[in-house]
Design a protein around this motif. Structure first.
Motif, PDB file in Angstrom:
ATOM      1  N   PRO A  81       0.729  -1.287   0.071  1.00  0.00           N
ATOM      2  CA  PRO A  81      -0.014  -0.021   0.099  1.00  0.00           C
ATOM      3  C   PRO A  81       0.699   1.226  -0.186  1.00  0.00           C
ATOM      4  O   PRO A  81       0.360   2.195  -0.784  1.00  0.00           O
ATOM      5  CB  PRO A  81      -0.688  -0.041   1.273  1.00  0.00           C
ATOM      6  CG  PRO A  81      -0.904  -1.628   1.607  1.00  0.00           C
ATOM      7  CD  PRO A  81       0.383  -2.053   1.261  1.00  0.00           C
ATOM      8  N   MET A  82       2.026   1.317   0.550  1.00  0.00           N
ATOM      9  CA  MET A  82       2.786   2.503   0.683  1.00  0.00           C
ATOM     10  C   MET A  82       3.405   2.822  -0.841  1.00  0.00           C
ATOM     11  O   MET A  82       3.620   3.749  -1.152  1.00  0.00           O
ATOM     12  CB  MET A  82       4.144   2.270   1.710  1.00  0.00           C
ATOM     13  CG  MET A  82       3.497   2.153   3.258  1.00  0.00           C
ATOM     14  SD  MET A  82       2.649   3.803   3.911  1.00  0.00           S
ATOM     15  CE  MET A  82       4.194   4.646   4.096  1.00  0.00           C
ATOM     16  N   ALA A  83       3.960   1.721  -1.325  1.00  0.00           N
ATOM     17  CA  ALA A  83       4.451   1.888  -2.672  1.00  0.00           C
ATOM     18  C   ALA A  83       3.193   2.207  -3.476  1.00  0.00           C
ATOM     19  O   ALA A  83       3.550   3.030  -4.374  1.00  0.00           O
ATOM     20  CB  ALA A  83       5.041   0.614  -3.187  1.00  0.00           C
ATOM     21  N   TYR A  84       2.111   1.584  -3.442  1.00  0.00           N
ATOM     22  CA  TYR A  84       1.044   2.006  -4.234  1.00  0.00           C
ATOM     23  C   TYR A  84       0.667   3.565  -4.130  1.00  0.00           C
ATOM     24  O   TYR A  84       0.566   4.248  -5.277  1.00  0.00           O
ATOM     25  CB  TYR A  84      -0.241   1.048  -3.957  1.00  0.00           C
ATOM     26  CG  TYR A  84      -1.249   1.176  -4.952  1.00  0.00           C
ATOM     27  CD1 TYR A  84      -1.342   0.566  -6.295  1.00  0.00           C
ATOM     28  CD2 TYR A  84      -2.417   2.016  -4.681  1.00  0.00           C
ATOM     29  CE1 TYR A  84      -2.117   0.585  -7.004  1.00  0.00           C
ATOM     30  CE2 TYR A  84      -3.558   2.094  -5.657  1.00  0.00           C
ATOM     31  CZ  TYR A  84      -3.504   1.328  -6.697  1.00  0.00           C
ATOM     32  OH  TYR A  84      -4.363   1.361  -7.448  1.00  0.00           O
ATOM     33  N   GLY A  85       0.454   3.872  -2.918  1.00  0.00           N
ATOM     34  CA  GLY A  85       0.309   5.274  -2.513  1.00  0.00           C
ATOM     35  C   GLY A  85       1.253   6.327  -3.178  1.00  0.00           C
ATOM     36  O   GLY A  85       0.628   7.583  -3.457  1.00  0.00           O
ATOM     37  N   ARG A  86       2.398   5.924  -2.832  1.00  0.00           N
ATOM     38  CA  ARG A  86       3.627   6.839  -3.713  1.00  0.00           C
ATOM     39  C   ARG A  86       3.703   6.914  -5.120  1.00  0.00           C
ATOM     40  O   ARG A  86       4.636   7.402  -5.368  1.00  0.00           O
ATOM     41  CB  ARG A  86       4.755   6.702  -2.588  1.00  0.00           C
ATOM     42  CG  ARG A  86       4.953   6.864  -1.357  1.00  0.00           C
ATOM     43  CD  ARG A  86       6.172   6.368  -0.780  1.00  0.00           C
ATOM     44  NE  ARG A  86       6.203   6.927   1.004  1.00  0.00           N
ATOM     45  CZ  ARG A  86       6.664   6.225   1.734  1.00  0.00           C
ATOM     46  NH1 ARG A  86       7.531   4.983   1.327  1.00  0.00           N
ATOM     47  NH2 ARG A  86       6.705   6.357   2.929  1.00  0.00           N
ATOM     48  N   VAL A  87       3.148   5.993  -5.659  1.00  0.00           N
ATOM     49  CA  VAL A  87       3.218   5.565  -7.021  1.00  0.00           C
ATOM     50  C   VAL A  87       4.952   5.248  -7.480  1.00  0.00           C
ATOM     51  O   VAL A  87       5.448   5.778  -7.962  1.00  0.00           O
ATOM     52  CB  VAL A  87       2.739   6.682  -8.159  1.00  0.00           C
ATOM     53  CG1 VAL A  87       2.756   6.359  -9.411  1.00  0.00           C
ATOM     54  CG2 VAL A  87       1.412   7.342  -7.543  1.00  0.00           C
ATOM     55  N   ASP A  88       5.466   4.336  -6.542  1.00  0.00           N
ATOM     56  CA  ASP A  88       6.734   3.822  -6.297  1.00  0.00           C
ATOM     57  C   ASP A  88       6.839   2.916  -7.456  1.00  0.00           C
ATOM     58  O   ASP A  88       6.911   1.763  -7.047  1.00  0.00           O
ATOM     59  CB  ASP A  88       6.937   3.608  -5.079  1.00  0.00           C
ATOM     60  CG  ASP A  88       8.677   3.343  -4.913  1.00  0.00           C
ATOM     61  OD1 ASP A  88       9.392   3.306  -6.086  1.00  0.00           O
ATOM     62  OD2 ASP A  88       9.135   3.463  -3.747  1.00  0.00           O
ATOM     63  N   GLY A  89       7.216   3.243  -8.653  1.00  0.00           N
ATOM     64  CA  GLY A  89       7.348   2.141  -9.731  1.00  0.00           C
ATOM     65  C   GLY A  89       8.769   1.263  -9.523  1.00  0.00           C
ATOM     66  O   GLY A  89       8.528   0.240  -9.797  1.00  0.00           O
TER      67      GLY A  89
END
Length: 102
Positions: A81-89
């Motif tokens: 969820p953190m990577a998703y929310g930050r759009v951390d490709g």
């Protein structure tokens, strides 16, 4: 060529993440086909994929998709969820590559 499939409710919210993942793959020199689809198209698209990542808002679908992924022979997981929310490709790409190597 790595084939990375993302699935979310409508296939829209992951489109920016797909772009960021493509940028990260290019920067790392990884040849990858990365695309996103709505949850209803995911079972058919899994046949073309090496890994499936599910949007965090769809974690309730993991069990259902696991049955299909097992038949097709691909790993799957829920996107952090953190990577998703930050759009951390880069983080999501790294997770996908790790799953394919397990």
């Amino acid at each position: 060529m790595k084939n990375i499939l993302l699935a979310c409710s409508a296939g829209m919210s992951t489109s920016l993440l797909v772009s960021k993942m493509k940028e990260a793959a290019e920067a790392k020199g990884v040849e990858a086909s990365i695309w996103a689809v709505a949850q209803d198209k995911a079972p058919k698209e899994m046949e073309k994929a090496d890994v499936l990542l599910i949007g965090p808002q769809m974690r309730f679908m993991k069990k259902k998709f696991s049955v299909i992924a097992d038949k097709v022979g691909i790993p799957l997981d829920v996107i952090d969820p953190m990577a998703y929310g930050r759009v951390d490709g880069e983080a999501v790409l790294t997770k996908a590559l790790e799953l394919m190597e397990e």
